[in-house]
Design an enzyme around this catalytic site. Structure first.
Site, PDB file in Angstrom:
ATOM      1  N   GLY A  10       0.778  -1.244   0.000  1.00 31.31           N
ATOM      2  CA  GLY A  10       0.000   0.000   0.000  1.00 31.31           C
ATOM      3  C   GLY A  10       0.804   1.285   0.000  1.00 31.31           C
ATOM      4  N   ASN A  12       1.613   2.948  -2.629  1.00 29.35           N
ATOM      5  CA  ASN A  12       0.951   3.851  -3.584  1.00 29.35           C
ATOM      6  C   ASN A  12      -0.330   4.433  -2.993  1.00 29.35           C
ATOM      7  OD1 ASN A  12       2.324   4.079  -6.339  1.00 29.35           O
ATOM      8  ND2 ASN A  12       2.541   1.913  -5.830  1.00 29.35           N
ATOM      9  N   MET A  82      -3.866  -7.033  -7.431  1.00 31.48           N
ATOM     10  CA  MET A  82      -3.305  -8.126  -8.217  1.00 31.48           C
ATOM     11  C   MET A  82      -4.348  -9.102  -8.766  1.00 31.48           C
ATOM     12  SD  MET A  82      -0.300  -7.278  -8.573  1.00 31.48           S
ATOM     13  CE  MET A  82       1.246  -6.658  -7.933  1.00 31.48           C
ATOM     14  N   LEU A  84      -7.473  -9.514 -11.867  1.00 36.10           N
ATOM     15  CA  LEU A  84      -8.121  -8.903 -13.030  1.00 36.10           C
ATOM     16  C   LEU A  84      -9.560  -8.566 -12.652  1.00 36.10           C
ATOM     17  CD1 LEU A  84      -6.878 -11.207 -15.936  1.00 36.10           C
ATOM     18  CD2 LEU A  84      -6.135  -8.885 -15.381  1.00 36.10           C
ATOM     19  N   ASN A  99      -4.687   2.251 -13.384  1.00 37.85           N
ATOM     20  CA  ASN A  99      -3.755   1.359 -12.692  1.00 37.85           C
ATOM     21  C   ASN A  99      -2.346   1.925 -12.806  1.00 37.85           C
ATOM     22  OD1 ASN A  99      -2.688  -1.129 -11.557  1.00 37.85           O
ATOM     23  ND2 ASN A  99      -2.134  -1.757 -13.636  1.00 37.85           N
ATOM     24  N   HIS A 101       1.656   0.692 -12.941  1.00 35.68           N
ATOM     25  CA  HIS A 101       2.381  -0.541 -13.242  1.00 35.68           C
ATOM     26  C   HIS A 101       3.879  -0.248 -13.379  1.00 35.68           C
ATOM     27  CE1 HIS A 101       2.947  -4.589 -14.761  1.00 35.68           C
ATOM     28  NE2 HIS A 101       3.771  -4.067 -15.637  1.00 35.68           N
TER      29      HIS A 101
HETATM   30  C1  GAR Z   1       3.578  -1.371  -7.265  1.00 33.25           C
HETATM   31  O1  GAR Z   1       4.925  -1.357  -7.669  1.00 33.25           O
HETATM   32  C2  GAR Z   1       2.658  -1.468  -8.469  1.00 33.25           C
HETATM   33  O2  GAR Z   1       3.137  -0.793  -9.576  1.00 33.25           O
HETATM   34  C3  GAR Z   1       2.649  -2.956  -8.700  1.00 33.25           C
HETATM   35  O3  GAR Z   1       2.573  -3.505  -7.408  1.00 33.25           O
HETATM   36  C4  GAR Z   1       3.264  -2.651  -6.492  1.00 33.25           C
HETATM   37  C5  GAR Z   1       2.371  -2.408  -5.304  1.00 33.25           C
HETATM   38  O4  GAR Z   1       3.061  -1.727  -4.288  1.00 33.25           O
HETATM   39  N1  GAR Z   1       1.535  -3.347  -9.521  1.00 33.25           N
HETATM   40  C6  GAR Z   1       1.610  -4.282 -10.467  1.00 33.25           C
HETATM   41  O5  GAR Z   1       2.604  -4.960 -10.678  1.00 33.25           O
HETATM   42  C7  GAR Z   1       0.325  -4.480 -11.270  1.00 33.25           C
HETATM   43  N2  GAR Z   1       0.541  -5.325 -12.399  1.00 33.25           N
HETATM   44  P1  GAR Z   1       2.257  -0.993  -3.121  1.00 33.25           P
HETATM   45  O6  GAR Z   1       1.253  -2.012  -2.549  1.00 33.25           O
HETATM   46  O7  GAR Z   1       3.309  -0.661  -2.111  1.00 33.25           O
HETATM   47  O8  GAR Z   1       1.583   0.208  -3.692  1.00 33.25           O
END
Ligand code: GAR
Length: 177
Positions: A10, A12, A82, A84, A99, A101
């Site tokens: 979390g 982001n 994570m 779809l 999203n 990525h």
């Molecule tokens: C982030 O790096 C995001 O870009 C990636 O998961 C991480 C979550 O971190 N998402 C993907 O790979 C989607 N395909 P967070 O929970 O600390 O925000």
């Protein structure tokens, strides 16, 4: 109002909270996602919609969409979510789901984008914010920022720093529309 979907740490979500964006609700597919503690700490309503609790993915996504809409959500942000999404969710928020990525899409979609970029030996990878459709990281790109792979000891940190800067910027712009 924004609804945020999470599955993990979390960071982001935290960047969106710190940017003082109007987050009405946070939902996760996992009850153990640390992101839910961040939502709690910020006083944001949050709930887990575990797939196992529903007949199928559509039933889960329908209830998730209803819970968001009840809270006034009109913009959905996937921040490390994570799973779809099915049309049962997507059709409720047309052109209003984004999203973040950790690659320059369409390169390296999926859950292991940073490792895949390293394994491929590219010199540059990056971060993408894009609209969400039924595919795996396939929707239209809104913004991208390149990040050089070297020095690789700090690659993950630099990618996350770019995400934490770009995602709130894009979401702020989308909130204005
Ligand atoms: C982030 O790096 C995001 O870009 C990636 O998961 C991480 C979550 O971190 N998402 C993907 O790979 C989607 N395909 P967070 O929970 O600390 O925000």
């Amino acid at each position: 109002m924004i609804g945020v979907l999470v599955s993990g740490t979390g960071t982001n979500l935290q960047a969106l909270i710190d940017a003082r964006l109007p987050i009405a609700a946070v939902a996760s597919n996992r009850s153990d996602a640390a992101a839910l503690e961040r939502a709690d700490a910020a006083g944001i309503p949050n709930r887990t919609f575990a797939l196992e609790s529903y007949a199928d993915r559509e039933a889960r996504d329908r209830e998730l969409a209803e819970w968001f809409q009840l809270r006034g959500v009109d913009l959905v942000v996937l921040a490390g979510y994570m799973h779809l999404l099915t049309p049962a969710f997507l059709d409720r928020f047309p052109d209003r789901i984004v999203n973040v990525h950790p690659s320059l899409l369409p390169e390296f979609p999926g859950a292991r984008a940073i490792d895949d970029a390293l394994a491929a030996g590219v010199e540059t990878t990056g971060v993408t914010v894009h609209y969400v459709d039924e595919g795996l990281d396939t929707g239209a790109v809104i913004r991208q920022e390149p990040v050089s792979v070297e020095p690789r000891e700090t690659l993950v940190e630099r990618i996350h720093a770019a995400e934490h800067r770009i995602l709130p910027e894009v979401v702020t712009e989308l909130c204005a529309h």
